[in-house]
Design an enzyme around this catalytic site. Structure first.
Site, PDB file in Angstrom:
ATOM      1  N   CYS A 262     -39.584   1.990  28.348  1.00 62.35           N
ATOM      2  CA  CYS A 262     -40.693   2.621  27.656  1.00 62.35           C
ATOM      3  C   CYS A 262     -41.591   3.421  28.602  1.00 62.35           C
ATOM      4  CB  CYS A 262     -41.560   1.613  26.924  1.00 62.35           C
ATOM      5  SG  CYS A 262     -40.638   0.408  25.983  1.00 62.35           S
TER       6      CYS A 262
ATOM      7  N   ARG B  40     -37.519   7.321  30.315  1.00 61.13           N
ATOM      8  CA  ARG B  40     -37.737   5.870  30.339  1.00 61.13           C
ATOM      9  C   ARG B  40     -37.332   5.210  29.012  1.00 61.13           C
ATOM     10  NH1 ARG B  40     -40.701   4.098  34.351  1.00 61.13           N
ATOM     11  NH2 ARG B  40     -41.288   2.264  33.141  1.00 61.13           N
TER      12      ARG B  40
ATOM     13  N   TRP C   7     -37.984   2.205  24.578  1.00 60.39           N
ATOM     14  CA  TRP C   7     -36.594   1.773  24.799  1.00 60.39           C
ATOM     15  C   TRP C   7     -36.567   0.330  24.311  1.00 60.39           C
ATOM     16  CZ3 TRP C   7     -33.956  -1.673  28.299  1.00 60.39           C
ATOM     17  CH2 TRP C   7     -32.570  -1.434  28.413  1.00 60.39           C
TER      18      TRP C   7
ATOM     19  N   ASN D  18     -45.250  -1.748  27.847  1.00 60.88           N
ATOM     20  CA  ASN D  18     -43.932  -1.651  28.486  1.00 60.88           C
ATOM     21  C   ASN D  18     -43.716  -2.971  29.229  1.00 60.88           C
ATOM     22  OD1 ASN D  18     -42.973   0.172  31.510  1.00 60.88           O
ATOM     23  ND2 ASN D  18     -41.731  -1.020  30.137  1.00 60.88           N
ATOM     24  N   GLY D  19     -42.574  -3.624  28.993  1.00 60.89           N
ATOM     25  CA  GLY D  19     -42.326  -4.917  29.646  1.00 60.89           C
ATOM     26  C   GLY D  19     -41.957  -5.946  28.593  1.00 60.89           C
TER      27      GLY D  19
ATOM     28  N   GLU E  47     -18.314   5.069  41.408  1.00 61.32           N
ATOM     29  CA  GLU E  47     -19.495   5.831  41.003  1.00 61.32           C
ATOM     30  C   GLU E  47     -19.097   6.992  40.077  1.00 61.32           C
ATOM     31  OE1 GLU E  47     -22.488   5.757  40.633  1.00 61.32           O
ATOM     32  OE2 GLU E  47     -23.289   7.781  40.772  1.00 61.32           O
TER      33      GLU E  47
ATOM     34  N   LYS F  28     -20.311   7.607  36.174  1.00 58.67           N
ATOM     35  CA  LYS F  28     -20.836   8.858  35.601  1.00 58.67           C
ATOM     36  C   LYS F  28     -20.161   9.149  34.268  1.00 58.67           C
ATOM     37  CE  LYS F  28     -23.230   8.673  37.964  1.00 58.67           C
ATOM     38  NZ  LYS F  28     -24.601   8.447  38.281  1.00 58.67           N
TER      39      LYS F  28
ATOM     40  N   GLU G  77     -21.375   6.701  31.548  1.00 60.64           N
ATOM     41  CA  GLU G  77     -22.776   6.896  31.174  1.00 60.64           C
ATOM     42  C   GLU G  77     -22.979   8.153  30.326  1.00 60.64           C
ATOM     43  OE1 GLU G  77     -25.776   5.618  34.668  1.00 60.64           O
ATOM     44  OE2 GLU G  77     -24.291   7.081  35.273  1.00 60.64           O
TER      45      GLU G  77
ATOM     46  N   HIS H 252      -1.407  -4.712  41.151  1.00 60.65           N
ATOM     47  CA  HIS H 252      -1.587  -6.144  40.878  1.00 60.65           C
ATOM     48  C   HIS H 252      -2.039  -6.398  39.442  1.00 60.65           C
ATOM     49  CE1 HIS H 252      -0.822  -7.109  45.035  1.00 60.65           C
ATOM     50  NE2 HIS H 252      -1.681  -6.163  45.396  1.00 60.65           N
TER      51      HIS H 252
ATOM     52  N   LYS I  55     -33.638   5.532  32.335  1.00 63.04           N
ATOM     53  CA  LYS I  55     -33.511   5.812  33.754  1.00 63.04           C
ATOM     54  C   LYS I  55     -34.039   4.685  34.622  1.00 63.04           C
ATOM     55  CE  LYS I  55     -33.630   9.471  37.036  1.00 63.04           C
ATOM     56  NZ  LYS I  55     -32.168   9.347  37.178  1.00 63.04           N
TER      57      LYS I  55
HETATM   58  C1  G6P Z   1     -30.607   2.143  35.350  1.00 66.13           C
HETATM   59  C2  G6P Z   1     -30.119   3.580  35.220  1.00 66.13           C
HETATM   60  C3  G6P Z   1     -29.020   3.825  36.244  1.00 66.13           C
HETATM   61  C4  G6P Z   1     -29.522   3.498  37.627  1.00 66.13           C
HETATM   62  C5  G6P Z   1     -30.033   2.060  37.732  1.00 66.13           C
HETATM   63  C6  G6P Z   1     -30.729   1.776  39.057  1.00 66.13           C
HETATM   64  O1  G6P Z   1     -29.628   1.284  34.896  1.00 66.13           O
HETATM   65  O2  G6P Z   1     -29.640   3.852  33.912  1.00 66.13           O
HETATM   66  O3  G6P Z   1     -28.629   5.179  36.186  1.00 66.13           O
HETATM   67  O4  G6P Z   1     -28.500   3.713  38.559  1.00 66.13           O
HETATM   68  O5  G6P Z   1     -30.988   1.814  36.698  1.00 66.13           O
HETATM   69  O6  G6P Z   1     -31.883   2.548  39.141  1.00 66.13           O
HETATM   70  P1  G6P Z   1     -32.713   2.775  40.459  1.00 66.13           P
HETATM   71  O7  G6P Z   1     -33.906   3.597  40.015  1.00 66.13           O
HETATM   72  O8  G6P Z   1     -33.127   1.435  40.987  1.00 66.13           O
HETATM   73  O9  G6P Z   1     -31.846   3.519  41.417  1.00 66.13           O
END
Ligand code: G6P
Length: 606
Positions: free
Chosen positions: A2, A27, A74, A100-101, A476, A480, A483, A499, A601
């Site tokens: 949020c 957020r 969120w 938020n929280g 990674e 991507k 996500e 395996h 994010k």
């Molecule tokens: C969330 C985001 C990810 C991110 C992760 C860590 O899950 O959706 O994209 O990699 O948090 O975030 P940070 O700000 O700690 O790198």
């Protein structure tokens, strides 16, 4: 997570609040709403969906007000419905709250309030806050006293704010473990989950610490400690980012803009070589055991760093996903816990670092957001200076972190005399060439990657394979894809394939293999074996490699050939390809690129 924004003082704050929560949509973007003070009455507007649509639909910009708060949600407690959308009002409508929280003891408090006759209309933990304020105001007839009383009985994490018709020209707010800051203008004051909420209006910020609350009016603000109620004199933080850098600048999405900013952000990261890392390296030297932490993308950054430290500095530092840290790590004062975090606010990483601190361990972090909770918590922080990363998918911040961690490994190796100055300089030259090479790759290969992504966008299952340091790149890149394109993608070490997963290879499974330069002979050959294993089963292989055209014609179903580069930077260039492939697959599938479904994010909850 949020996002919260608020303003008091301007003739009409509607536009400011709109910009505030729109800039905070990274957020969370399930639903949004505002509470505006209008002639001593609180007016609430809220709806499910994104900010722009909400403002248009409800004509919110036309509503005049000098004091107000806004929220973009969120969902954590309660589904995405209008009833669960913030702000929440008390039954007599004299208080409106955003939060938020997570209020962890909301259930008993709600049961108690219900017994006392308070009516609830949502499933959220937040709604109790409005009722508690009303209840405590009735007994004290003082808004601040009611606020303190409420803060002292709620448990959990919060950044929260409210307005009250009993003191219509004020905003009240408080923080514990979720980010919140104040913006200090001449005749206007702001609040925000981060700088982006008010960056267009003031560069002066006051960052609240855990256990503090603040009261703001047009001409003044005060910050106090929740327990002692004493005033806290806070420093003003000057925001270095400007709003221009947070705009799209002609790119269709922030994700693409941020991918294209990488030559610049890597150059900025490399500037730290001269000045910014010696303290951190000392931390590594002084510690007997080191843990590398991160979560989501930054976990893969930590994994990448694990390989880099092993390769360059001959050190084995385990990498742990922050959310698993408590279950795994035994740390004490001889340990260093070093994390990567773009936002500096991620709950899992923050709480792992707090735990490490409580055990007497040293802590450090590479963080993109100055003034963030992690930046302030750790013993030593590296501010990576990658500029605002708006797209929920992390690209430029992660790549810069990988470069910074490579610099740290090089410096550590030099200090330990594991490498000579000559080798150090060779590595540094390779890193310094990286921005230009990435620029070239972006300019010359994007079109091809775009076509490739369009051609295969209907594939529903991807295997991403890499060996050695190419394994975290595979992980990674697969993340991507998941996500942003919502396509199943599994990252795996190349040697692991045989395996078990090999049984899956058929027409429906598409593999991407990150092939090292042939100069990395052992790794290259091992990677070739795994390609052969797939091809022997007629599986599809997209090879991302550095060998000449035509040399591997029978091996790959598709190939993407990259320019010859030093082996130190080869994986980083391949990561850029992974980013672009995910991006173009997502655009081809018409996904919501900058704000993928169900994500946020900065995840500031457990
Ligand atoms: C969330 C985001 C990810 C991110 C992760 C860590 O899950 O959706 O994209 O990699 O948090 O975030 P940070 O700000 O700690 O790198």
């Amino acid at each position: 997570m949020c996002g919260i924004s608020g303003a008091v003082g301007l003739k009409n704050i509607s536009q400011v609040l709109f910009e505030g929560i729109r800039n905070l949509e990274y957020r969370g973007y399930d639903s949004c709403g505002v509470a505006l003070m209008n002639k001593k009455r609180i007016v609430i507007k809220k709806d499910i969906g994104g900010v722009e649509e909400f403002y248009r639909k409800h004509n919110v910009l036309q509503m005049e007000s000098k004091t107000g708060i806004a929220h973009t949600r969120w969902a954590t407690h309660g589904k995405v419905t209008l009833e669960n959308t913030h702000p929440f009002t008390s039954n007599e409508k004299n208080f409106a709250v955003v939060h938020n929280g997570i209020i962890s003891n909301y259930r008993p408090l709600r049961d108690q309030l219900k017994k006392e006759g308070y009516k609830f209309f949502s499933e959220t933990d937040t709604e109790i806050l409005a009722h508690l304020l009303e209840k405590f105001y009735k007994s004290s007839r003082n808004v601040e006293k009611a606020f303190i009383k409420m803060l002292n009985i709620i448990e959990g994490t919060f950044a929260l704010a409210f307005i009250s018709s009993h003191l219509p020209d004020h905003i009240f707010c408080a923080k514990r473990e979720s980010p919140l800051m104040l913006g200090i203008g001449d005749e206007v004051k702001f609040i925000g989950s981060d700088f982006n909420a008010f960056i267009d209006h003031t560069k002066n910020a006051v960052i609240l610490d855990d256990g503090e609350y603040a009261i703001l009016s047009r001409d003044a603000y005060v910050v106090k400690n929740i327990l002692s109620k004493d005033e806290v004199i806070k420093p003003i933080t000057k925001i270095e980012w400007d709003s221009e850098t947070t705009k799209k600048g002609g790119y269709p999405h922030y994700m693409l803009k941020e991918i294209y900013e990488q030559p610049q952000t890597i150059s900025t990261a490399l500037d730290l070589e001269a000045s910014g890392l010696d303290d951190i390296v000392d931390l590594f030297v002084e510690s007997e055991n080191v843990y590398l932490l991160g979560v989501g993308t930054t976990f893969y950054v930590a994994k990448y760093a694990k390989y880099i430290f092993s390769k360059i500095a001959k050190e084995f530092f385990p990498s742990i996903s922050s959310d698993e840290f408590l279950a795994l790590a035994n740390v004490d004062k001889r340990s260093l816990v070093f994390s990567a975090s773009q936002s500096g606010e991620t709950y899992d990483t923050l709480s792992a670092l707090k735990h490490a601190k409580s055990k007497g361990a040293r802590t450090g972090a590479v963080v993109n957001v100055m003034g963030s909770s992690i930046a302030r918590l750790v013993d030593k922080v590296v501010l990576q200076g990658s500029g605002p990363e708006i797209c929920v998918i992390s690209t430029k911040a992660a790549l810069s972190q990988m470069v910074i961690l490579t610099l740290i490994a090089m410096k550590l190796a030099l200090k330990k005399k594991v490498i000579t100055r000559k080798v150090y300089n060779t590595h540094l030259r390779a890193l310094r060439e990286l921005p230009e090479i990435i620029e070239g790759v972006l300019n010359e290969r994007s079109g091809f990657i775009h076509r490739l992504a369009n051609k295969y966008s209907s594939s529903r299952n991807w295997l991403y394979l890499g060996r050695g340091i190419y394994y975290p790149i595979a992980l990674e890149s697969a993340l991507k894809m998941k996500e942003v394109a919502y396509v199943h993608a599994e990252g795996m070490p190349g040697g692991f394939l045989k395996h078990g997963t090999l049984a899956m290879i058929d027409d429906d499974i598409f593999s991407i293999v990150f092939v090292p330069p042939p100069e990395d002979k052992a790794l290259y050959e091992a990677t070739m074996h795994c390609i052969e294993e797939i091809r022997a089963r007629s599986g599809f292989v997209l090879g991302i490699h550095f060998t000449q055209q035509g040399k591997n014609q029978d091996l790959y179903s598709e190939e993407l050939i990259l320019p010859k580069v030093p082996s130190l930077t080869a994986p980083l260039i391949q990561l850029v390809i992974g980013q672009l492939f995910a991006y173009f697959t997502a655009t081809s599938l018409k996904r919501n690129v900058d704000k993928p479904r169900s994500l946020a994010k900065s995840v500031t909850v457990a």
